[in-house]
Design an enzyme around this catalytic site. Structure first.
Site, mmCIF file in Angstrom:
data_model
loop_
_atom_site.group_PDB
_atom_site.id
_atom_site.type_symbol
_atom_site.label_atom_id
_atom_site.label_comp_id
_atom_site.label_asym_id
_atom_site.label_seq_id
_atom_site.Cartn_x
_atom_site.Cartn_y
_atom_site.Cartn_z
ATOM 1 N N LYS A 110 0.818 -1.224 0.000
ATOM 2 C CA LYS A 110 0.000 0.000 0.000
ATOM 3 C C LYS A 110 0.848 1.269 0.000
ATOM 4 C CE LYS A 110 -4.385 -1.777 1.250
ATOM 5 N NZ LYS A 110 -5.672 -1.621 1.840
ATOM 6 N N LYS A 191 -4.602 -9.958 -5.800
ATOM 7 C CA LYS A 191 -5.836 -10.252 -5.056
ATOM 8 C C LYS A 191 -6.942 -9.297 -5.502
ATOM 9 C CE LYS A 191 -6.332 -8.264 -0.905
ATOM 10 N NZ LYS A 191 -7.549 -7.870 -0.172
ATOM 11 N N LYS A 194 -10.861 -3.866 -3.326
ATOM 12 C CA LYS A 194 -11.712 -2.691 -3.536
ATOM 13 C C LYS A 194 -10.932 -1.591 -4.224
ATOM 14 C CE LYS A 194 -13.813 -3.199 0.940
ATOM 15 N NZ LYS A 194 -12.528 -3.163 1.693
#
Ligand code: AQP
Length: 324
Positions: A110, A191, A194
């Protein structure tokens, strides 16, 4: 019956990975000792819009009730409404180490390519440890991406207990047999997420036609065999998806689809996915049209959570030497 805690970030439109990796089990196995948390404190670790966060928090609650969480059984609540989460996270910050947090793969992913990263994003797993440990959760039903964070939670709890005396319960992560890591349908090495964009994600809010289209366009390979294998990540992912929605084993599905063309296989997967999501989507629409009841259930959930969390914090405060 094991005590359970698990959570979801209100960061975007929920997808079939959230549903199959975690939520379906939350609903099926729920008990009065089970706590589920919409982790809005975690959601602000990345840049966000406050109004959108409020809307998404309520919307994800609608999805969770639509999936079958029953406020008369388990407790669903919003993390920021139970202040003990932030309080315990601070105490655990003084137990966790920088080295441990630097090893977290979610932080690496991230923070990659960002010029500025919040301290909160780095500290995310400690707040998650606080979420779990406040409720003395023995089991944490999650998707495979959360395994490392739950292991860190165990380490932090163990260190706290050996430093201050037996106080916190060591949790373990639990995963579904199929659907523990649903991959993006376009970027099959990533993966489904969202934040990855909607082209390769089956959103619970997609129409049936959109879902079918996404599955029909899913990346596969140049072969023709419907078989799970490391060199066939796209087909493997669709088989996993099919196994998770039908409950069949991969082996049974490979036998069933032996000799089937990819197009026909995908059409069957789309039909099965739509069959499972349809009632959830319909129930979500009903709940979203009466948000008063949703707010009421969340408030009751927060009352139940606060009671347990306050008990744990009293013990923690006493152990670490705060004035009581
Ligand atoms: N692709 C997935 N397959 C199986 N399980 C998944 N989960 C998430 N993606 C998959 C599980 O869903 C639960 C809630 O996840 P979350 O929203 O709290 O956090 P996340 O793992 O970070 O989910 P996203 O969709 O990837 O959100 P963003 O993009 O905002 O970070 C967890 O139990 C998770 O394992």
């Amino acid at each position: 019956m094991a005590r359970v805690l698990s959570g979801v970030q209100p960061t975007g439109d929920p997808h079939i990975g959230n549903y199959l990796g975690a939520w379906i089990r939350w609903a099926r196995e729920q008990q009065p000792e089970h706590f589920f948390c919409i982790v809005d404190l975690h959601a602000i670790t990345m840049p966000h819009d406050p109004e959108q966060l409020r809307d998404r928090t309520v919307d994800v609650a609608c999805w969770l009730y639509a999936c079958g969480l029953d406020p008369a059984l388990s407790a669903l609540f919003v993390q920021s409404q139970v202040r003990e989460h932030a309080e315990l996270a601070w105490v655990l910050n003084c137990v966790a180490t920088m080295g441990e947090l630097h090893r977290m793969t979610q932080f690496k992913e991230k923070s990659q390519g960002r010029e500025s990263v919040s301290v909160g994003l780095f500290d995310y797993p400690v707040l998650q440890a606080a979420d779990i440990l406040l409720y003395h959760a023995e089991e944490v039903p999650v998707g495979a991406d959360q395994q490392q964070h739950v292991e860190l939670t165990r380490d932090i709890a163990q260190r706290f207990n050996s430093r201050y005396g037996e106080t916190l319960t060591l949790p373990k992560a639990t995963f579904p047999t199929a659907g523990a890591r649903i991959m993006d349908l376009q970027l099959v090495d990533k993966k489904m997420s969202k934040s990855l964009g909607t082209a390769g994600a089956i959103l619970l809010g997609d129409t049936e036609a959109q879902t079918r289209k996404k599955i029909m366009r899913a990346v596969t390979d140049s072969g023709s065999e419907v078989r799970a294998a490391p060199d066939k990540p796209g087909i493997t992912n669709l088989l996993d998806l099919m196994a998770a929605v039908t409950g069949a084993s991969t082996q049974d599905l490979e036998d069933h689809f032996s000799g089937t063309r990819y197009g026909d296989f995908k059409a069957e997967v789309a039909e099965a996915v739509n069959g499972v999501v349809r009632p959830v989507r319909d129930r979500h629409a009903e709940l979203a049209s009466d948000l008063g009841a949703v707010h009421e259930s969340l408030a009751k959930g927060a009352d139940r959570a606060r009671e347990v969390a306050a008990g744990t914090m009293t013990a923690v405060r006493e152990r670490v030497g705060f004035l009581t």
